[in-house]
Scaffold this motif. Structure first.
Motif, short mmCIF file in Angstrom:
data_model
loop_
_atom_site.label_atom_id
_atom_site.label_comp_id
_atom_site.label_asym_id
_atom_site.label_seq_id
_atom_site.Cartn_x
_atom_site.Cartn_y
_atom_site.Cartn_z
N THR A 84 0.87 -1.22 0.13
CA THR A 84 -0.12 -0.04 -0.14
C THR A 84 1.02 1.18 -0.03
OG1 THR A 84 -1.59 -1.27 1.19
CG2 THR A 84 -2.05 1.11 1.23
N ILE A 85 1.97 1.14 0.78
CA ILE A 85 2.57 2.45 0.84
C ILE A 85 3.36 2.72 -0.45
CG2 ILE A 85 4.96 3.26 1.86
CD1 ILE A 85 4.05 1.79 4.41
N ILE A 140 0.67 3.78 -3.33
CA ILE A 140 0.32 5.29 -2.88
C ILE A 140 1.30 6.39 -3.26
CG2 ILE A 140 -0.12 6.89 -1.21
CD1 ILE A 140 -1.85 4.71 0.21
N ASN A 141 2.75 6.07 -2.75
CA ASN A 141 3.69 7.19 -3.06
C ASN A 141 4.90 6.30 -3.34
OD1 ASN A 141 5.28 9.49 -3.27
ND2 ASN A 141 4.56 10.18 -1.36
N SER A 144 8.66 6.54 -0.50
CA SER A 144 8.22 5.19 0.19
C SER A 144 9.54 4.71 0.73
CB SER A 144 7.49 4.24 -0.48
OG SER A 144 8.29 3.72 -1.64
N ARG A 201 5.76 0.53 -8.31
CA ARG A 201 4.31 0.40 -8.35
C ARG A 201 3.99 -0.95 -8.70
NH1 ARG A 201 3.26 6.16 -10.48
NH2 ARG A 201 2.59 7.04 -8.48
N CYS A 248 1.93 -3.56 -5.94
CA CYS A 248 0.67 -4.34 -6.19
C CYS A 248 0.79 -5.49 -6.14
CB CYS A 248 0.28 -4.04 -7.95
SG CYS A 248 -0.39 -2.29 -8.12
#
Length: 175
Positions: A24-25, A28-29, A33, A154, A158
């Motif tokens: 999730t971290i 999101i960014n 991160s 990213r 995921c």
């Protein structure tokens, strides 16, 4: 036996929490991160050490000579403290190293497909495509590392979220 099942579930829930939070971290960014992920890895290793210490204590109470949990705890704590300096030293080299590895793997994949073609009567177009994609991504990482690294982060995020969900499902299935 019930105690060992409970310990197994503690490890599994710690892994699920780590995978989900890290994914999730990163999603999101991905740019900012790194420090959060390093803290998360450090907390994960500390949690792993605490669980291993508890395992070692339980084994000691049962008069066992098994010291493996204590060694796991010590190694986990050492890694938890060393994660920050080592990661900050190696991170600038990550895109270059990953690019070179992908480039070498792509060239190797191409020549393996080419040599296998001599023994098999089919044309391995998918292997060629895969090798050219590896070569392209390798060159891109070497010459434009920061944009590609963000993209890979990213995808990694995921993937970690997916692993957390699958681990959660397995926990429910094998309860």
């Amino acid at each position: 036996m019930k105690r060992y099942t409970r310990q197994f579930h503690w490890y599994r829930w710690l892994r699920i929490l780590f995978l989900f939070l890290a994914g999730t971290i990163i999603v999101i960014n991905p740019d900012r991160s790194l420090n959060l992920i390093l803290y998360l890895i450090s907390f994960y290793l500390t949690g792993l050490a605490l669980i291993a210490l508890h395992d070692g204590w339980l084994l000691t109470r049962s008069h066992s000579n098994n010291t493996t949990p204590y060694a796991t705890a010590v190694i986990s704590l050492i890694l938890a403290f060393l994660i920050f300096p080592v990661a900050h030293l190696l991170l600038p080299l990550l895109p270059l190293i990953l690019g070179v590895l992908l480039l070498i793997n792509g060239v190797n994949q191409f020549f393996n497909a080419w040599s296998d073609r001599k023994f098999i009567n089919i044309n391995p177009w998918l292997d060629y495509l895969y090798s050219f994609l590896l070569i392209f991504v390798g060159f891109t990482l070497i010459f434009n590392p920061f944009d590609m690294l963000r993209f890979f982060f990213r995808i990694l995020g995921c993937g970690l979220i997916t692993l957390a969900v699958l681990e959660f499902i397995n926990t429910k299935i094998y309860k």
